[in-house]
Write a protein that holds these residues in place. Structure first.
Motif, PDB file in Angstrom:
ATOM      1  N   ARG A   1       0.829  -1.215   0.000  1.00  0.00           N
ATOM      2  CA  ARG A   1       0.000   0.000   0.000  1.00  0.00           C
ATOM      3  C   ARG A   1       0.862   1.263   0.000  1.00  0.00           C
ATOM      4  O   ARG A   1       0.528   2.261  -0.651  1.00  0.00           O
ATOM      5  N   LEU A   2       1.989   1.211   0.700  1.00  0.00           N
ATOM      6  CA  LEU A   2       2.875   2.376   0.737  1.00  0.00           C
ATOM      7  C   LEU A   2       3.606   2.568  -0.597  1.00  0.00           C
ATOM      8  O   LEU A   2       3.976   3.692  -0.941  1.00  0.00           O
ATOM      9  N   LYS A   3       3.833   1.487  -1.323  1.00  0.00           N
ATOM     10  CA  LYS A   3       4.462   1.608  -2.642  1.00  0.00           C
ATOM     11  C   LYS A   3       3.587   2.443  -3.578  1.00  0.00           C
ATOM     12  O   LYS A   3       4.091   3.212  -4.393  1.00  0.00           O
ATOM     13  N   LYS A   4       2.275   2.285  -3.429  1.00  0.00           N
ATOM     14  CA  LYS A   4       1.344   3.011  -4.289  1.00  0.00           C
ATOM     15  C   LYS A   4       1.228   4.477  -3.863  1.00  0.00           C
ATOM     16  O   LYS A   4       0.992   5.347  -4.695  1.00  0.00           O
ATOM     17  N   ARG A   5       1.374   4.714  -2.568  1.00  0.00           N
ATOM     18  CA  ARG A   5       1.253   6.094  -2.076  1.00  0.00           C
ATOM     19  C   ARG A   5       2.208   6.303  -0.910  1.00  0.00           C
ATOM     20  O   ARG A   5       1.820   6.186   0.251  1.00  0.00           O
ATOM     21  N   PRO A   6       3.477   6.604  -1.212  1.00  0.00           N
ATOM     22  CA  PRO A   6       4.491   6.783  -0.161  1.00  0.00           C
ATOM     23  C   PRO A   6       4.137   7.943   0.765  1.00  0.00           C
ATOM     24  O   PRO A   6       3.507   8.922   0.337  1.00  0.00           O
ATOM     25  N   PRO A   7       4.522   7.852   2.053  1.00  0.00           N
ATOM     26  CA  PRO A   7       4.247   8.948   2.985  1.00  0.00           C
ATOM     27  C   PRO A   7       5.071  10.181   2.650  1.00  0.00           C
ATOM     28  O   PRO A   7       6.176  10.072   2.119  1.00  0.00           O
ATOM     29  N   LYS A   8       4.539  11.353   2.989  1.00  0.00           N
ATOM     30  CA  LYS A   8       5.237  12.606   2.736  1.00  0.00           C
ATOM     31  C   LYS A   8       5.820  13.209   4.011  1.00  0.00           C
ATOM     32  O   LYS A   8       6.642  14.110   3.948  1.00  0.00           O
ATOM     33  N   ARG A   9       5.349  12.712   5.151  1.00  0.00           N
ATOM     34  CA  ARG A   9       5.851  13.217   6.436  1.00  0.00           C
ATOM     35  C   ARG A   9       6.190  12.042   7.341  1.00  0.00           C
ATOM     36  O   ARG A   9       5.920  10.897   7.017  1.00  0.00           O
ATOM     37  N   GLU A  10       6.782  12.348   8.492  1.00  0.00           N
ATOM     38  CA  GLU A  10       7.163  11.295   9.428  1.00  0.00           C
ATOM     39  C   GLU A  10       5.977  10.406   9.766  1.00  0.00           C
ATOM     40  O   GLU A  10       4.842  10.874   9.838  1.00  0.00           O
ATOM     41  N   ILE A  11       6.260   9.135   9.969  1.00  0.00           N
ATOM     42  CA  ILE A  11       5.204   8.195  10.329  1.00  0.00           C
ATOM     43  C   ILE A  11       5.465   7.628  11.728  1.00  0.00           C
ATOM     44  O   ILE A  11       6.583   7.683  12.240  1.00  0.00           O
ATOM     45  N   THR A  12       4.404   7.113  12.325  1.00  0.00           N
ATOM     46  CA  THR A  12       4.529   6.317  13.539  1.00  0.00           C
ATOM     47  C   THR A  12       4.227   4.884  13.146  1.00  0.00           C
ATOM     48  O   THR A  12       3.204   4.617  12.497  1.00  0.00           O
ATOM     49  N   LEU A  13       5.103   3.974  13.511  1.00  0.00           N
ATOM     50  CA  LEU A  13       4.969   2.565  13.132  1.00  0.00           C
ATOM     51  C   LEU A  13       4.820   1.718  14.390  1.00  0.00           C
ATOM     52  O   LEU A  13       5.672   1.756  15.282  1.00  0.00           O
ATOM     53  N   VAL A  14       3.729   0.961  14.455  1.00  0.00           N
ATOM     54  CA  VAL A  14       3.494   0.044  15.563  1.00  0.00           C
ATOM     55  C   VAL A  14       3.555  -1.377  15.023  1.00  0.00           C
ATOM     56  O   VAL A  14       2.892  -1.696  14.035  1.00  0.00           O
ATOM     57  N   VAL A  15       4.364  -2.209  15.667  1.00  0.00           N
ATOM     58  CA  VAL A  15       4.568  -3.590  15.212  1.00  0.00           C
ATOM     59  C   VAL A  15       4.075  -4.536  16.294  1.00  0.00           C
ATOM     60  O   VAL A  15       4.552  -4.503  17.431  1.00  0.00           O
ATOM     61  N   GLY A  16       3.113  -5.357  15.958  1.00  0.00           N
ATOM     62  CA  GLY A  16       2.570  -6.299  16.923  1.00  0.00           C
ATOM     63  C   GLY A  16       3.533  -7.432  17.205  1.00  0.00           C
ATOM     64  O   GLY A  16       4.477  -7.677  16.447  1.00  0.00           O
ATOM     65  N   PRO A  17       3.319  -8.149  18.308  1.00  0.00           N
ATOM     66  CA  PRO A  17       4.150  -9.319  18.607  1.00  0.00           C
ATOM     67  C   PRO A  17       3.894 -10.403  17.575  1.00  0.00           C
ATOM     68  O   PRO A  17       2.907 -10.327  16.829  1.00  0.00           O
ATOM     69  N   PRO A  18       4.762 -11.406  17.494  1.00  0.00           N
ATOM     70  CA  PRO A  18       4.526 -12.507  16.563  1.00  0.00           C
ATOM     71  C   PRO A  18       3.148 -13.105  16.799  1.00  0.00           C
ATOM     72  O   PRO A  18       2.667 -13.167  17.932  1.00  0.00           O
ATOM     73  N   VAL A  19       2.504 -13.537  15.718  1.00  0.00           N
ATOM     74  CA  VAL A  19       1.177 -14.140  15.834  1.00  0.00           C
ATOM     75  C   VAL A  19       1.224 -15.331  16.774  1.00  0.00           C
ATOM     76  O   VAL A  19       0.354 -15.543  17.597  1.00  0.00           O
ATOM     77  N   ASN A  20       2.294 -16.116  16.639  1.00  0.00           N
ATOM     78  CA  ASN A  20       2.538 -17.209  17.576  1.00  0.00           C
ATOM     79  C   ASN A  20       3.903 -16.963  18.176  1.00  0.00           C
ATOM     80  O   ASN A  20       4.921 -17.371  17.631  1.00  0.00           O
ATOM     81  N   ALA A  21       3.928 -16.220  19.300  1.00  0.00           N
ATOM     82  CA  ALA A  21       5.199 -15.780  19.883  1.00  0.00           C
ATOM     83  C   ALA A  21       6.124 -16.938  20.201  1.00  0.00           C
ATOM     84  O   ALA A  21       7.337 -16.841  20.063  1.00  0.00           O
TER      85      ALA A  21
END
Length: 289
Positions: free
Chosen positions: A213-233
């Protein structure tokens, strides 16, 4: 000197300001900025727009990463002489991935009172609506801009079962997510941009889905990225990264290229020189034989 004239010494107010929507300014923050003698700003021009909006006439001075070594002692002297000073960043809470740590630390060392005036924080706002586990999380701010250093930092988080939170510059967002997918596996992520602004957007999905999705519309300003834990930790947290030999075979098959071209791709993706990638590949082969 530490402890000098405590009764008449000024105070340092660490003031949170809006991260986008000016209506997020608290009444306490407005009153504080009106009452202090001086406002130390990351960017005086940007802060002036906020001050004008609330008809605040307090004098401002620049305080940013390029002048803080010189400016911090100057502000300490003014506070010891009785001035009350507010510290603000361009957006959000000062010191959190923004300038201010040196000034706060120096003020504490000089036994000056440091008072937080809470306000918006991008990563806290995004965490609240991410829809990912919040019982345990780690905030890492900006990872190193250099690819090799960034990948090293991600590898240190490989066995973490906590939700991870990062800030990232727009031109590195795709590269960061690609490294993350390779090293931490295809975890659920949320990319937030324009938080509290008119075009606020949250991209949710696996790292692979969000990358597309970002390839189609790259961000223009700083982003906040949240990464969830592994689906099966229990399984994914210890999932080993592909060896260069395994990666080489994969790239050759997927891209229909020879070993030399595949090794060049792997070196670029891992942030290595071609000679380093080749040396590691040869080392793996010698261990296997």
């Amino acid at each position: 000197m530490p402890g000098a004239s405590l009764k008449r010494a000024g105070k340092l107010y660490v003031v949170g300001t809006p991260i986008g929507n000016l209506e997020d300014m608290t009444s306490r923050a407005i009153r504080t900025l009106n009452e202090v003698d001086l406002i130390a700003c990351e960017d005086t021009r940007r802060t002036q727009k906020l001050l004008n909006h609330y008809s605040i006439r307090t004098r401002t001075i620049s305080y940013h990463e390029h002048n803080e070594l010189m400016r911090a002692p100057e502000l300490i002297i003014q506070m010891e002489e009785g001035s009350n000073i507010a510290l603000v960043s361009d957006a959000g809470m000062p010191v959190i991935s923004d300038p201010g740590y040196r000034l706060v630390k120096l003020a504490i060392r000089h036994e000056l009172r440091v008072i937080p005036i809470p306000g918006p924080s991008a990563f806290v706002a995004v965490l609240a609506v991410a829809g990912l586990p919040m019982d345990k999380f780690t905030f890492r701010g900006f990872l190193p801009a250099k690819k090799t250093s960034r990948q090293k930092a991600l590898r240190e988080l490989k066995t973490s079962s906590e939700t991870l939170v990062f800030y990232e510059a727009p031109h590195r967002a795709l590269e960061m997510l690609t490294d993350l997918r390779r090293i931490l596996a295809d975890r659920p992520v949320v990319v937030a941009r324009e938080v509290t602004k008119v075009y606020e957007e949250f991209l949710r999905g696996t790292a692979s889905e969000v990358i597309e999705r970002l390839k189609k519309r790259p961000p223009k300003r700083e982003i906040t990225l949240v990464v969830g834990p592994p689906v099966n930790a229990a399984e994914e947290a210890i999932l080993p990264e592909l060896t260069i030999s395994e990666d080489l075979e994969k790239v050759m098959k997927e891209r229909n290229v020879d070993e030399r071209a595949a090794l060049k791709v792997i070196a670029r993706e891992r942030g290595l020189s071609k000679s380093e990638a080749y040396r590691l590949w040869q080392t793996e082969k010698s261990v296997d034989t």
